[in-house]
Design a protein around this motif. Structure first.
Motif, PDB file in Angstrom:
ATOM      1  N   PHE A  36       0.853  -1.188   0.000  1.00 16.17           N
ATOM      2  CA  PHE A  36       0.000   0.000   0.000  1.00 16.17           C
ATOM      3  C   PHE A  36       0.892   1.243   0.000  1.00 16.17           C
ATOM      4  O   PHE A  36       1.849   1.324   0.782  1.00 16.17           O
ATOM      5  CB  PHE A  36      -0.895   0.011   1.238  1.00 16.17           C
ATOM      6  CG  PHE A  36      -2.064  -0.925   1.157  1.00 16.17           C
ATOM      7  CD1 PHE A  36      -3.305  -0.478   0.728  1.00 16.17           C
ATOM      8  CD2 PHE A  36      -1.925  -2.269   1.514  1.00 16.17           C
ATOM      9  CE1 PHE A  36      -4.391  -1.340   0.656  1.00 16.17           C
ATOM     10  CE2 PHE A  36      -2.995  -3.142   1.449  1.00 16.17           C
ATOM     11  CZ  PHE A  36      -4.234  -2.679   1.016  1.00 16.17           C
ATOM     12  N   ALA A  37       0.567   2.197  -0.840  1.00 20.81           N
ATOM     13  CA  ALA A  37       1.329   3.446  -0.912  1.00 20.81           C
ATOM     14  C   ALA A  37       0.361   4.589  -1.189  1.00 20.81           C
ATOM     15  O   ALA A  37       0.346   5.164  -2.280  1.00 20.81           O
ATOM     16  CB  ALA A  37       2.403   3.375  -1.999  1.00 20.81           C
ATOM     17  N   ASP A  38      -0.464   4.887  -0.194  1.00 25.53           N
ATOM     18  CA  ASP A  38      -1.442   5.957  -0.381  1.00 25.53           C
ATOM     19  C   ASP A  38      -0.742   7.317  -0.347  1.00 25.53           C
ATOM     20  O   ASP A  38       0.394   7.450   0.089  1.00 25.53           O
ATOM     21  CB  ASP A  38      -2.532   5.884   0.689  1.00 25.53           C
ATOM     22  CG  ASP A  38      -3.846   6.467   0.202  1.00 25.53           C
ATOM     23  OD1 ASP A  38      -3.930   6.898  -0.963  1.00 25.53           O
ATOM     24  OD2 ASP A  38      -4.809   6.488   0.998  1.00 25.53           O
ATOM     25  N   HIS A  39      -1.465   8.335  -0.827  1.00 26.57           N
ATOM     26  CA  HIS A  39      -0.894   9.677  -0.931  1.00 26.57           C
ATOM     27  C   HIS A  39      -0.613  10.267   0.452  1.00 26.57           C
ATOM     28  O   HIS A  39      -1.493  10.338   1.305  1.00 26.57           O
ATOM     29  CB  HIS A  39      -1.850  10.598  -1.691  1.00 26.57           C
ATOM     30  CG  HIS A  39      -1.963  10.249  -3.143  1.00 26.57           C
ATOM     31  ND1 HIS A  39      -0.987  10.554  -4.054  1.00 26.57           N
ATOM     32  CD2 HIS A  39      -2.943   9.621  -3.839  1.00 26.57           C
ATOM     33  CE1 HIS A  39      -1.365  10.141  -5.256  1.00 26.57           C
ATOM     34  NE2 HIS A  39      -2.540   9.553  -5.147  1.00 26.57           N
ATOM     35  N   THR A  40       0.617  10.707   0.646  1.00 30.90           N
ATOM     36  CA  THR A  40       1.068  11.196   1.945  1.00 30.90           C
ATOM     37  C   THR A  40       0.347  12.472   2.362  1.00 30.90           C
ATOM     38  O   THR A  40       0.284  13.428   1.577  1.00 30.90           O
ATOM     39  CB  THR A  40       2.577  11.497   1.900  1.00 30.90           C
ATOM     40  OG1 THR A  40       3.252  10.354   1.386  1.00 30.90           O
ATOM     41  CG2 THR A  40       3.110  11.823   3.276  1.00 30.90           C
ATOM     42  N   PRO A  41      -0.162  12.524   3.585  1.00 28.45           N
ATOM     43  CA  PRO A  41      -0.699  13.803   4.081  1.00 28.45           C
ATOM     44  C   PRO A  41       0.444  14.781   4.270  1.00 28.45           C
ATOM     45  O   PRO A  41       1.529  14.412   4.724  1.00 28.45           O
ATOM     46  CB  PRO A  41      -1.324  13.410   5.419  1.00 28.45           C
ATOM     47  CG  PRO A  41      -0.563  12.209   5.858  1.00 28.45           C
ATOM     48  CD  PRO A  41      -0.210  11.458   4.598  1.00 28.45           C
ATOM     49  N   LEU A  42       0.216  16.024   3.921  1.00 25.94           N
ATOM     50  CA  LEU A  42       1.252  17.049   4.064  1.00 25.94           C
ATOM     51  C   LEU A  42       0.796  18.083   5.092  1.00 25.94           C
ATOM     52  O   LEU A  42      -0.345  18.564   5.036  1.00 25.94           O
ATOM     53  CB  LEU A  42       1.539  17.714   2.717  1.00 25.94           C
ATOM     54  CG  LEU A  42       2.117  16.781   1.647  1.00 25.94           C
ATOM     55  CD1 LEU A  42       2.261  17.501   0.312  1.00 25.94           C
ATOM     56  CD2 LEU A  42       3.437  16.181   2.089  1.00 25.94           C
ATOM     57  N   PRO A  43       1.657  18.432   6.023  1.00 28.23           N
ATOM     58  CA  PRO A  43       1.264  19.320   7.133  1.00 28.23           C
ATOM     59  C   PRO A  43       1.327  20.796   6.748  1.00 28.23           C
ATOM     60  O   PRO A  43       2.193  21.540   7.188  1.00 28.23           O
ATOM     61  CB  PRO A  43       2.298  18.978   8.203  1.00 28.23           C
ATOM     62  CG  PRO A  43       3.529  18.621   7.430  1.00 28.23           C
ATOM     63  CD  PRO A  43       3.035  17.920   6.192  1.00 28.23           C
ATOM     64  N   TYR A  44       0.389  21.231   5.922  1.00 24.37           N
ATOM     65  CA  TYR A  44       0.327  22.644   5.545  1.00 24.37           C
ATOM     66  C   TYR A  44       0.039  23.499   6.785  1.00 24.37           C
ATOM     67  O   TYR A  44      -0.795  23.147   7.612  1.00 24.37           O
ATOM     68  CB  TYR A  44      -0.760  22.872   4.497  1.00 24.37           C
ATOM     69  CG  TYR A  44      -0.477  22.226   3.159  1.00 24.37           C
ATOM     70  CD1 TYR A  44       0.398  22.820   2.253  1.00 24.37           C
ATOM     71  CD2 TYR A  44      -1.085  21.021   2.803  1.00 24.37           C
ATOM     72  CE1 TYR A  44       0.653  22.227   1.017  1.00 24.37           C
ATOM     73  CE2 TYR A  44      -0.831  20.427   1.572  1.00 24.37           C
ATOM     74  CZ  TYR A  44       0.035  21.038   0.694  1.00 24.37           C
ATOM     75  OH  TYR A  44       0.300  20.458  -0.522  1.00 24.37           O
ATOM     76  N   THR A  45       0.725  24.611   6.880  1.00 26.82           N
ATOM     77  CA  THR A  45       0.507  25.523   8.005  1.00 26.82           C
ATOM     78  C   THR A  45      -0.350  26.718   7.623  1.00 26.82           C
ATOM     79  O   THR A  45      -0.718  27.516   8.486  1.00 26.82           O
ATOM     80  CB  THR A  45       1.862  26.031   8.544  1.00 26.82           C
ATOM     81  OG1 THR A  45       2.568  26.696   7.489  1.00 26.82           O
ATOM     82  CG2 THR A  45       2.695  24.876   9.073  1.00 26.82           C
ATOM     83  N   SER A  46      -0.683  26.819   6.339  1.00 28.02           N
ATOM     84  CA  SER A  46      -1.426  27.982   5.842  1.00 28.02           C
ATOM     85  C   SER A  46      -2.936  27.797   5.916  1.00 28.02           C
ATOM     86  O   SER A  46      -3.687  28.730   5.651  1.00 28.02           O
ATOM     87  CB  SER A  46      -1.033  28.256   4.393  1.00 28.02           C
ATOM     88  OG  SER A  46      -1.424  27.156   3.574  1.00 28.02           O
ATOM     89  N   GLY A  47      -3.374  26.573   6.235  1.00 26.93           N
ATOM     90  CA  GLY A  47      -4.795  26.266   6.180  1.00 26.93           C
ATOM     91  C   GLY A  47      -5.208  25.643   4.867  1.00 26.93           C
ATOM     92  O   GLY A  47      -6.365  25.230   4.708  1.00 26.93           O
ATOM     93  N   PHE A  48      -4.282  25.556   3.901  1.00 25.65           N
ATOM     94  CA  PHE A  48      -4.581  24.920   2.615  1.00 25.65           C
ATOM     95  C   PHE A  48      -4.938  23.457   2.836  1.00 25.65           C
ATOM     96  O   PHE A  48      -4.315  22.762   3.628  1.00 25.65           O
ATOM     97  CB  PHE A  48      -3.373  25.028   1.682  1.00 25.65           C
ATOM     98  CG  PHE A  48      -3.535  24.290   0.384  1.00 25.65           C
ATOM     99  CD1 PHE A  48      -4.328  24.803  -0.624  1.00 25.65           C
ATOM    100  CD2 PHE A  48      -2.900  23.076   0.177  1.00 25.65           C
ATOM    101  CE1 PHE A  48      -4.484  24.117  -1.823  1.00 25.65           C
ATOM    102  CE2 PHE A  48      -3.041  22.387  -1.012  1.00 25.65           C
ATOM    103  CZ  PHE A  48      -3.833  22.915  -2.017  1.00 25.65           C
ATOM    104  N   VAL A  49      -5.963  22.986   2.112  1.00 23.65           N
ATOM    105  CA  VAL A  49      -6.389  21.593   2.193  1.00 23.65           C
ATOM    106  C   VAL A  49      -6.228  20.962   0.822  1.00 23.65           C
ATOM    107  O   VAL A  49      -6.788  21.445  -0.165  1.00 23.65           O
ATOM    108  CB  VAL A  49      -7.852  21.470   2.659  1.00 23.65           C
ATOM    109  CG1 VAL A  49      -8.290  20.005   2.646  1.00 23.65           C
ATOM    110  CG2 VAL A  49      -8.024  22.055   4.054  1.00 23.65           C
TER     111      VAL A  49
END
Length: 255
Positions: A36-49
């Motif tokens: 399994f290699a799902d898309h990595t969550p990225l820790p945006y600090t700007s509020g971007f989703v």
């Protein structure tokens, strides 16, 4: 041997099916190993989703779910836990910290969607050079098992012109220098080329890859359990052999 290390889950918001459904499909289709290699969550600090990746608070559940499936199906199929990650430089420290929790990471260079368009929609020459630059930065981290769909940049590109050839050759040479195999992506096969565009896998790209003696793996890039059932891995491997590339049938040997 039938192996796929590029499998997604519903958490990325553009895949369907329960995690266990993918395992059941892999067993039914005769896979020897599944990753399994799902898309990595990225820790945006700007509020971007980013709506085509799992949310940061879903990561723990993803890791626990796949680990539980690995235990449950230990006697039937080996299961590997990975992530598909972006070549976004400011997140490289985050990815390095995340890596010890995983069996592997693969590099899927789609672009920094907080600031730029999806790399699969590139249609201008300068955009291809940008794809090359970011992909090389990602490969230089040493984090990644292979480069997923390296020819994604050509999906909406109108013709295999001199720039496409130059960028393709440069990408292959940089990947070879860094010891990063390239993935022949079956999701691109399923999609087909948009009208008037190259699509991917792009034959001209892979002809260059053959000239550069690249190492290649086949990835299903499954976004549904059915994708594992219908994927014709032997046909993809034969297509690579006809170009002069002997595919690595078991990419877990790279782990």
């Amino acid at each position: 041997m039938k192996v796929n290390l590029h499998t997604h889950t519903y958490r990325c918001h553009h895949a369907t099916g329960a995690d266990e459904d993918y395992v059941a499909a892999a067993i039914a289709a005769g896979y020897d190993k599944l990753g399994f290699a799902d898309h990595t969550p990225l820790p945006y600090t700007s509020g971007f989703v980013n709506w085509d990746k799992m949310a940061p608070d879903e990561l723990k559940g993803y890791l626990c779910s796949i680990a539980a499936l690995r235990q449950r199906y230990a006697g039937q199929i080996p299961i590997y836990i990975g992530l598909e990650c972006e070549a976004v430089e400011r997140f490289f420290p985050y990815l390095r910290a995340l890596r010890p929790q995983l069996d592997y990471m693969i590099l899927g260079n789609h672009g920094d969607k907080e600031y730029e368009d999806f790399f699969g929609h590139m249609s201008r020459r300068q955009q291809l050079w940008h794809y090359l630059e970011t992909a090389v930065k990602g490969m230089e981290t040493g984090l990644f098992l292979y480069l997923a769909h390296p020819d994604l940049m050509l999906q909406w590109y109108p013709s295999f012109d001199e720039t496409a050839a130059q960028v393709s050759r440069a990408l292959c040479r940089e990947a070879k220098r860094l010891g990063v195999p390239l993935e022949y992506n079956l999701a691109g096969v399923s999609k087909g080329a948009p009208e008037g565009c190259l699509g991917y896998p792009c034959r001209q790209f892979w002809e260059i890859a053959a000239q550069e003696n690249m190492q290649a793996v086949v990835g299903v890039d499954a976004h549904s359990p059915e994708a594992l059932l219908r994927a014709d891995i032997p046909a993809a491997e034969q297509a690579l052999r006809q170009l002069g590339i002997e595919p690595l049938e078991d990419p877990t040997t790279l782990l």
